[in-house]
Write a protein that holds these residues in place. Structure first.
Motif, PDB file in Angstrom:
ATOM      1  N   GLN A 149     -25.442  31.635  38.475  1.00 37.30           N
ATOM      2  CA  GLN A 149     -25.844  32.486  39.589  1.00 37.30           C
ATOM      3  C   GLN A 149     -24.833  32.391  40.721  1.00 37.30           C
ATOM      4  OE1 GLN A 149     -28.597  34.548  39.473  1.00 37.30           O
ATOM      5  NE2 GLN A 149     -28.715  33.837  37.341  1.00 37.30           N
ATOM      6  N   GLN A 150     -24.437  33.522  41.252  1.00 39.05           N
ATOM      7  CA  GLN A 150     -23.462  33.548  42.343  1.00 39.05           C
ATOM      8  C   GLN A 150     -24.126  33.181  43.657  1.00 39.05           C
ATOM      9  OE1 GLN A 150     -21.451  37.281  42.771  1.00 39.05           O
ATOM     10  NE2 GLN A 150     -19.899  36.464  44.146  1.00 39.05           N
ATOM     11  N   ALA A 151     -23.475  32.362  44.457  1.00 40.00           N
ATOM     12  CA  ALA A 151     -23.995  32.007  45.775  1.00 40.00           C
ATOM     13  C   ALA A 151     -23.849  33.190  46.718  1.00 40.00           C
ATOM     14  CB  ALA A 151     -23.247  30.800  46.330  1.00 40.00           C
ATOM     15  N   PRO A 152     -24.824  33.437  47.612  1.00 41.90           N
ATOM     16  CA  PRO A 152     -24.751  34.586  48.507  1.00 41.90           C
ATOM     17  C   PRO A 152     -23.601  34.529  49.500  1.00 41.90           C
ATOM     18  CG  PRO A 152     -26.602  33.152  49.097  1.00 41.90           C
ATOM     19  CD  PRO A 152     -26.070  32.675  47.781  1.00 41.90           C
ATOM     20  N   GLY A 153     -23.058  33.333  49.747  1.00 38.85           N
ATOM     21  CA  GLY A 153     -22.003  33.216  50.743  1.00 38.85           C
ATOM     22  C   GLY A 153     -20.594  33.383  50.211  1.00 38.85           C
ATOM     23  N   GLY A 154     -20.450  33.575  48.894  1.00 39.98           N
ATOM     24  CA  GLY A 154     -19.112  33.721  48.330  1.00 39.98           C
ATOM     25  C   GLY A 154     -18.869  32.761  47.180  1.00 39.98           C
ATOM     26  N   TYR A 155     -17.630  32.736  46.730  1.00 47.44           N
ATOM     27  CA  TYR A 155     -17.247  31.844  45.642  1.00 47.44           C
ATOM     28  C   TYR A 155     -17.219  30.410  46.170  1.00 47.44           C
ATOM     29  CZ  TYR A 155     -14.690  30.046  41.600  1.00 47.44           C
ATOM     30  OH  TYR A 155     -14.321  29.342  40.490  1.00 47.44           O
ATOM     31  N   VAL A 156     -17.862  29.506  45.456  1.00 53.12           N
ATOM     32  CA  VAL A 156     -18.067  28.145  45.939  1.00 53.12           C
ATOM     33  C   VAL A 156     -16.867  27.253  45.622  1.00 53.12           C
ATOM     34  CG1 VAL A 156     -19.430  26.041  45.580  1.00 53.12           C
ATOM     35  CG2 VAL A 156     -20.580  28.251  45.886  1.00 53.12           C
ATOM     36  N   LEU A 157     -16.443  26.495  46.629  1.00 56.18           N
ATOM     37  CA  LEU A 157     -15.532  25.367  46.453  1.00 56.18           C
ATOM     38  C   LEU A 157     -16.329  24.109  46.751  1.00 56.18           C
ATOM     39  CD1 LEU A 157     -12.284  26.590  48.286  1.00 56.18           C
ATOM     40  CD2 LEU A 157     -12.835  26.785  45.864  1.00 56.18           C
ATOM     41  N   CYS A 158     -16.324  23.140  45.844  1.00 51.05           N
ATOM     42  CA  CYS A 158     -17.173  21.968  46.027  1.00 51.05           C
ATOM     43  C   CYS A 158     -16.552  20.759  45.339  1.00 51.05           C
ATOM     44  CB  CYS A 158     -18.579  22.235  45.475  1.00 51.05           C
ATOM     45  SG  CYS A 158     -18.602  22.633  43.702  1.00 51.05           S
ATOM     46  N   GLY A 159     -17.254  19.643  45.398  1.00 51.02           N
ATOM     47  CA  GLY A 159     -16.796  18.408  44.781  1.00 51.02           C
ATOM     48  C   GLY A 159     -17.953  17.685  44.136  1.00 51.02           C
ATOM     49  N   HIS A 160     -18.159  16.457  44.533  1.00 48.56           N
ATOM     50  CA  HIS A 160     -19.302  15.605  44.218  1.00 48.56           C
ATOM     51  C   HIS A 160     -19.257  14.963  42.840  1.00 48.56           C
ATOM     52  CE1 HIS A 160     -23.259  13.874  44.448  1.00 48.56           C
ATOM     53  NE2 HIS A 160     -23.691  14.560  43.419  1.00 48.56           N
ATOM     54  N   ILE A 161     -18.928  15.719  41.777  1.00 50.39           N
ATOM     55  CA  ILE A 161     -19.089  15.136  40.447  1.00 50.39           C
ATOM     56  C   ILE A 161     -17.808  14.489  39.914  1.00 50.39           C
ATOM     57  CG2 ILE A 161     -20.895  16.805  39.908  1.00 50.39           C
ATOM     58  CD1 ILE A 161     -18.916  18.095  37.935  1.00 50.39           C
ATOM     59  N   HIS A 162     -16.711  14.551  40.664  1.00 46.03           N
ATOM     60  CA  HIS A 162     -15.454  13.915  40.264  1.00 46.03           C
ATOM     61  C   HIS A 162     -15.049  14.375  38.853  1.00 46.03           C
ATOM     62  CE1 HIS A 162     -16.674  10.263  43.024  1.00 46.03           C
ATOM     63  NE2 HIS A 162     -16.794  11.445  43.625  1.00 46.03           N
ATOM     64  N   PRO A 163     -14.727  15.635  38.672  1.00 44.76           N
ATOM     65  CA  PRO A 163     -14.556  16.173  37.317  1.00 44.76           C
ATOM     66  C   PRO A 163     -13.314  15.655  36.609  1.00 44.76           C
ATOM     67  CG  PRO A 163     -13.869  17.794  38.935  1.00 44.76           C
ATOM     68  CD  PRO A 163     -14.509  16.664  39.698  1.00 44.76           C
ATOM     69  N   GLY A 164     -13.430  15.570  35.301  1.00 44.23           N
ATOM     70  CA  GLY A 164     -12.315  15.219  34.436  1.00 44.23           C
ATOM     71  C   GLY A 164     -12.385  16.056  33.176  1.00 44.23           C
ATOM     72  N   VAL A 165     -11.284  16.120  32.474  1.00 40.21           N
ATOM     73  CA  VAL A 165     -11.245  16.849  31.215  1.00 40.21           C
ATOM     74  C   VAL A 165     -10.656  15.925  30.158  1.00 40.21           C
ATOM     75  CG1 VAL A 165      -8.995  17.882  31.764  1.00 40.21           C
ATOM     76  CG2 VAL A 165     -10.480  18.965  30.064  1.00 40.21           C
ATOM     77  N   ASN A 166     -11.283  15.914  28.998  1.00 40.57           N
ATOM     78  CA  ASN A 166     -10.854  15.027  27.922  1.00 40.57           C
ATOM     79  C   ASN A 166      -9.915  15.764  26.980  1.00 40.57           C
ATOM     80  OD1 ASN A 166     -11.732  13.706  24.947  1.00 40.57           O
ATOM     81  ND2 ASN A 166     -11.398  12.252  26.617  1.00 40.57           N
ATOM     82  N   LEU A 167      -8.738  15.193  26.757  1.00 42.90           N
ATOM     83  CA  LEU A 167      -7.756  15.768  25.849  1.00 42.90           C
ATOM     84  C   LEU A 167      -7.595  14.847  24.648  1.00 42.90           C
ATOM     85  CD1 LEU A 167      -4.966  16.891  28.355  1.00 42.90           C
ATOM     86  CD2 LEU A 167      -6.939  18.198  27.539  1.00 42.90           C
ATOM     87  N   VAL A 168      -7.592  15.431  23.461  1.00 40.29           N
ATOM     88  CA  VAL A 168      -7.457  14.666  22.228  1.00 40.29           C
ATOM     89  C   VAL A 168      -6.171  15.080  21.537  1.00 40.29           C
ATOM     90  CG1 VAL A 168      -8.489  14.090  20.006  1.00 40.29           C
ATOM     91  CG2 VAL A 168      -9.955  14.520  21.989  1.00 40.29           C
ATOM     92  N   GLY A 169      -5.315  14.096  21.210  1.00 37.90           N
ATOM     93  CA  GLY A 169      -4.045  14.370  20.557  1.00 37.90           C
ATOM     94  C   GLY A 169      -4.181  14.476  19.048  1.00 37.90           C
ATOM     95  N   ARG A 170      -3.085  14.793  18.384  1.00 34.74           N
ATOM     96  CA  ARG A 170      -3.104  14.961  16.930  1.00 34.74           C
ATOM     97  C   ARG A 170      -3.441  13.660  16.212  1.00 34.74           C
ATOM     98  NH1 ARG A 170       2.228  18.795  15.770  1.00 34.74           N
ATOM     99  NH2 ARG A 170       1.457  20.651  16.887  1.00 34.74           N
ATOM    100  N   GLY A 171      -3.069  12.551  16.820  1.00 31.63           N
ATOM    101  CA  GLY A 171      -3.386  11.254  16.228  1.00 31.63           C
ATOM    102  C   GLY A 171      -4.735  10.716  16.656  1.00 31.63           C
TER     103      GLY A 171
END
Length: 221
Positions: A149-171
């Motif tokens: 759901q879109q916020a009424p005030g615009g596109y949200v910039l936020c933090g809080h959850i300390h995001p990361g992305v997991n990358l898996v190599g060929r090995g």
């Protein structure tokens, strides 16, 4: 000094530079944006008798100073959790840092860890908000409860959850990188502070994910 180059990202007709220091430079506003700095967390743990190197706090302050010297921003937007806890010895370092940049406007979107009395912030000329709409963006601390759901005030910039992305190599070796996660209705910034940890997030097909390496930011999806 010259800092490591960031990754340009034009989004909603705005020119953003995603920085390996885990902050954003917003060209149109001549502003820096950072989330979850957690100043005072080192002092909080040391006060509890847990041995944490003192220089971790100074490293974060030095990184912010380098960004200010490089970009000469008029403003810095902190998306919550600027200071981790009640007043401790690390607050004095923060006060000293603030005194070095009196002309930079500092705006704090208060987060759940920002429990210090508002007066301590306002005495330093820091402007406080629960949320703030600037241009196409709505600045919050917590992500949307329903990201579909879109916020009424615009596109949200936020933090809080300390995001990361997991990358898996060929090995089958894997690594989790802090990341900027741009979804359909909100972008979640990585935690700026070094002593914060991170969590892996699930990337939806519509997401743009940018992983943060030591000296560069890379597009992942």
């Amino acid at each position: 000094m010259t800092i490591s180059a960031g990754t340009p990202f034009q989004f909603l007709d705005q020119d953003l530079l995603l920085l390996p220091q885990k902050a954003i430079y917003w060209k149109q506003e001549n502003a820096l944006i950072a989330a979850d700095v957690h100043f005072g967390k080192v002092g909080h743990f040391r006060k509890a008798g847990i041995a944490i190197p003192r220089n971790m706090e100074q490293d974060d302050l030095a990184a912010l100073s380098d960004l200010i010297y490089e970009f000469q921003p008029e403003k810095i937007y902190f998306l919550g959790d600027l200071f981790h806890s009640d007043i401790n010895n690390d607050w004095d370092w923060f006060v000293l840092w603030r005194s070095q940049f009196p002309k930079v406007e500092i705006i704090l979107i208060k987060g759940n860890h920002d429990i210090i009395s508002d007066k301590h912030y306002t005495d330093l000329g820091i402007i406080l908000h629960k949320q703030l709409q600037i241009g196409p963006f709505l600045m919050l601390h917590h992500p949307l409860a329903d990201a579909t759901q879109q916020a009424p005030g615009g596109y949200v910039l936020c933090g809080h959850i300390h995001p990361g992305v997991n990358l898996v190599g060929r090995g089958r070796q894997s690594v989790t990188l802090p990341c900027f996660a741009f979804g359909k209705n909100q972008a979640i910034l990585p935690s700026f502070g070094k002593f914060t940890g991170r969590v892996a997030i699930i990337s939806h097909k519509a997401d743009r994910i940018f992983g943060v390496l030591k000296d560069k930011v890379i597009a992942i999806g």
